[in-house]
Scaffold this active site. Structure first.
Site, PDB file in Angstrom:
ATOM      1  N   LYS A  40       0.820  -1.205   0.000  1.00 17.03           N
ATOM      2  CA  LYS A  40       0.000   0.000   0.000  1.00 17.03           C
ATOM      3  C   LYS A  40       0.860   1.264   0.000  1.00 17.03           C
ATOM      4  O   LYS A  40       0.442   2.309  -0.507  1.00 17.03           O
ATOM      5  CB  LYS A  40      -0.952  -0.037   1.186  1.00 17.03           C
ATOM      6  CG  LYS A  40      -1.939  -1.202   1.117  1.00 17.03           C
ATOM      7  CD  LYS A  40      -2.778  -1.309   2.357  1.00 17.03           C
ATOM      8  CE  LYS A  40      -3.746  -2.487   2.274  1.00 17.03           C
ATOM      9  NZ  LYS A  40      -3.079  -3.781   2.203  1.00 17.03           N
ATOM     10  N   GLU A  42      -0.955   6.455   8.273  1.00 17.87           N
ATOM     11  CA  GLU A  42      -1.535   7.527   7.465  1.00 17.87           C
ATOM     12  C   GLU A  42      -2.595   8.219   8.302  1.00 17.87           C
ATOM     13  O   GLU A  42      -3.070   7.672   9.298  1.00 17.87           O
ATOM     14  CB  GLU A  42      -2.139   6.985   6.173  1.00 17.87           C
ATOM     15  CG  GLU A  42      -3.306   6.040   6.386  1.00 17.87           C
ATOM     16  CD  GLU A  42      -3.836   5.454   5.085  1.00 17.87           C
ATOM     17  OE1 GLU A  42      -3.204   5.644   4.037  1.00 17.87           O
ATOM     18  OE2 GLU A  42      -4.884   4.794   5.131  1.00 17.87           O
ATOM     19  N   ARG A  86      -6.842  -8.548  -6.726  1.00 17.03           N
ATOM     20  CA  ARG A  86      -7.485  -9.858  -6.598  1.00 17.03           C
ATOM     21  C   ARG A  86      -8.987  -9.660  -6.640  1.00 17.03           C
ATOM     22  O   ARG A  86      -9.481  -8.539  -6.730  1.00 17.03           O
ATOM     23  CB  ARG A  86      -7.107 -10.487  -5.250  1.00 17.03           C
ATOM     24  CG  ARG A  86      -7.420  -9.554  -4.080  1.00 17.03           C
ATOM     25  CD  ARG A  86      -7.264 -10.207  -2.733  1.00 17.03           C
ATOM     26  NE  ARG A  86      -7.307  -9.269  -1.636  1.00 17.03           N
ATOM     27  CZ  ARG A  86      -8.402  -8.766  -1.093  1.00 17.03           C
ATOM     28  NH1 ARG A  86      -9.586  -9.112  -1.580  1.00 17.03           N
ATOM     29  NH2 ARG A  86      -8.345  -7.925  -0.085  1.00 17.03           N
ATOM     30  N   HIS A  88     -12.301  -2.484  10.872  1.00 14.28           N
ATOM     31  CA  HIS A  88     -11.840  -2.175   9.523  1.00 14.28           C
ATOM     32  C   HIS A  88     -12.101  -3.319   8.551  1.00 14.28           C
ATOM     33  O   HIS A  88     -11.504  -3.372   7.474  1.00 14.28           O
ATOM     34  CB  HIS A  88     -10.350  -1.805   9.515  1.00 14.28           C
ATOM     35  CG  HIS A  88     -10.008  -0.796  10.556  1.00 14.28           C
ATOM     36  ND1 HIS A  88     -10.420   0.510  10.495  1.00 14.28           N
ATOM     37  CD2 HIS A  88      -9.308  -0.905  11.718  1.00 14.28           C
ATOM     38  CE1 HIS A  88      -9.988   1.163  11.559  1.00 14.28           C
ATOM     39  NE2 HIS A  88      -9.316   0.328  12.313  1.00 14.28           N
TER      40      HIS A  88
END
Length: 619
Positions: free
Chosen positions: A118, A185, A279, A223
């Site tokens: 990421k 982040e 994916r 999440h």
């Protein structure tokens, strides 16, 4: 052009069964792989061939790319489909598959490499992750660089917690994906009213890239997505077009091939790039429903070299998917284990599952039992249809999130499409407040009375009142009934019918049916789960106040620094962590006091109900 004749599915559970189903429709033979814990799992039974991967943990089995490639060659497969999770976004595995002369049903390894991390994906899209976190950056999100599914993710609101959460995220990511890299982040989640919106892309080897609409996946716990829908409601045409454009740009930037998903956080009318999953997504069925496509079949066609049509098919209607988990939302989403006696949903909805009646739900893997999908002409109709199907579903076994799903779908905020990623932060207590059926214990007792009577439940002479005790929704219920000349009777209701499996009661002029099933001391009355209790409690099962019991089977992975017998602790302070179903679960002090006993040690395997520690509260 390549013709695929046999596919090894490098996965387990629901997605393995899903891929096998499409392969069978296409006339393609299938090979399953399985750990020892999955020796008799459904995906091994529906595939044409199954190959054992010795061991039970993911690290020893489904994350062993070398063993999976050997299995494919030994079974005569000519292609490998990775599903989602495990090695699906591992470029090294993709290269190993291709290096063995097998067809990889997925994107090029170079595209996986560019997007699977990421951090690198954000840099490719012109976004820089935080290098050093300051007070001004809070709250921040700690996130695994590889994989997905909410594992290795933590929201950090205090700098003092950052180091501990980084360590926990690294350990969880390494266990789930074999890669412990994490990054931070700024957190743009529920606090900012953000929505999780994604775009399904499909690309061929001839330069065509489809953007197959949007999905909203804002209802999440830890999440990890719980309810998803397509198309994402309430987006302007301008924002939808921007999302499609960014998704296609991301795919073209890495010469993408096959099915993939580009994820965004939409807040303040703007789209913020999160990541690209190289994916198939868990929630792909809602896209299939509204576009009338089979994405697994398209993946295989693309892998064979076929070209997509110039334009994607038109979108029709609305689809909503709910993930049915073996977990207890009211107790920190604790995963549940045990025998799944029965799983059935009404006709008219799609059920994707990797388990069936009689299967055992263990501790090694994700607790998702099934996905239930409803498709209808409008969003309101699809939501209503899915909620009704879940409410009427027969689920006998471990505790599940079924009631939470039904209440979520019927919540006014969700019905009005005003939800965001903070939905459960705001509404979880109300959505998990028990609402037991007051007549369920009586129905259980009457069914039991009929089932145990040698005379079929009816006697010629009146008898003394009978008493039964049940635990339901965390409370004890005592019910009384009598055998009379006319049959079974109870105060406040009229017993219209009673046998071992069906009880019909009439109260206030309203007649209701109760379907009853019993497995040992566990009783299911319609959607209510009860436990039959002995007439007199067993004193040996009592625990001292402040006892911390394992909420699930698992492994003690860590005891907090400074937590020893005699240590002073504060209410809510983390004491230790259990790992189960690839997630770490924090056990906290129930009150301010002193640790009078500590039985948990790192590495210890515990069963549900095991005494971990005792905290004596201070006055």
């Amino acid at each position: 052009m390549t013709t695929i004749t046999s596919v090894l599915v490098a996965n387990r559970g629901e997605i393995a069964c899903r891929v096998v189903r499409t392969c069978r429709e296409l006339g393609i033979r299938t090979v399953a792989v399985h750990s020892d814990a999955d020796a008799d799992a459904l995906h091994t039974r529906v595939a044409d061939t199954a190959v054992r991967l010795p061991g039970s943990s993911p690290a020893d089995t489904y994350l062993r790319g070398d063993l999976i490639v050997k299995a494919a060659l030994a079974a005569g497969a000519d292609a490998v489909h990775p599903g989602y999770g495990f090695l699906s976004e591992n470029a090294g595995f993709a290269r190993a598959v291709q290096g063995a002369g097998l067809v990889w049903v997925g994107p090029p390894p170079e595209a996986i490499e560019a997007m699977a991390s990421k951090t690198r994906a954000k840099e490719l899209m012109g976004i820089k992750p935080l290098r050093e976190v300051t007070e001004a950056d809070l709250p921040v999100l700690v996130k695994a660089a590889a994989g997905g599914g909410g594992r290795g993710m933590r929201v950090v609101r205090r700098l003092a917690d950052l180091d501990a959460e980084l360590s926990a995220a690294r350990a969880e990511a390494a266990s789930a994906f074999g890669d412990g890299e994490v990054f931070t982040e700024r957190y743009l989640g529920g606090d900012a009213g953000g929505r999780h919106v994604e775009v399904q892309v499909l690309a061929d080897t001839h330069g065509t890239v489809w953007a197959l609409g949007t999905r909203d996946c804002s209802l999440q716990r830890r999440h990890q997505k719980v309810i998803e829908e397509a198309p994402a409601p309430g987006l302007s045409a301008r924002l939808t077009g921007e999302l499609h454009s960014l998704a296609v740009r991301a795919a073209r930037a890495v010469s993408y091939v096959g099915a993939g998903t580009v994820e965004f956080l939409v807040a303040g009318g703007r789209a913020h790039f999160l990541e690209m999953n190289t994916r198939l997504q868990v929630e792909h069925p809602v896209t299939e429903a509204v576009f009338g496509v089979d994405l697994v079949a398209e993946q295989i066609r693309v892998a064979e070299g076929h070209a997509l049509d110039g334009e994607p098919p038109a979108l029709h209607g609305h689809a909503v998917e709910a993930r049915l988990y073996a977990e207890d939302p009211a107790h920190d989403w604790a995963p549940q284990t045990g025998r799944l006696h029965r799983l059935a949903v009404p006709d008219g909805v799609r059920l994707d599952t990797g388990c069936t009646d009689g299967d055992d739900i263990g501790v090694h893997y994700d607790p998702m039992l099934a996905k239930v999908v409803a498709h209808a002409p409008t969003r309101a109709e699809a939501v209503r249809k899915l909620a009704a199907a879940l409410e009427r579903a027969v689920i006998h076994g471990p505790v599940t999130n079924r009631d939470l799903l039904v209440r979520s779908l019927r919540h006014e905020e969700f019905a009005a499409a005003r939800m965001d990623t903070g939905f459960y932060d705001r509404h979880l207590p109300g959505l998990t407040t028990p609402a037991p059926d007051p007549h369920a214990p009586l129905a259980a007792a009457l069914a039991d009375a009929h089932g145990r009577s040698r005379f079929g439940g009816w006697r010629n002479l009146a008898s003394q009142p009978q008493v039964k005790r049940y635990a339901m929704a965390g409370e004890e219920h005592e019910v009384r009934y009598r055998h009379t000349r006319d049959g079974l009777a109870a105060e406040g209701v009229r017993v219209v019918h009673a046998d071992a499996r069906l009880v019909i009661l009439e109260a206030g002029g309203v007649r209701r049916r109760f379907e009853v099933s019993r497995y040992g001391d566990r009783v299911y009355v319609n959607a209510a789960a009860l436990t039959a209790l002995p007439r007199f409690p067993d004193p040996t099962t009592q625990h001292a106040p402040g006892s911390l019991l394992a909420p699930m089977p698992g492994t003690v992975v860590r005891v907090a620094d400074g937590v020893t017998e005699g240590a002073a602790v504060e209410a809510g302070q983390p004491l230790l962590w259990l790992e189960a179903m690839k997630m770490q679960h924090k056990i906290t002090a129930p009150a301010t006091g002193v640790v009078s006993a500590l039985h948990a040690t790192p590495g210890r395997q515990v069963e549900v109900g095991t005494l971990l520690a005792v905290v004596e509260a201070t006055p």
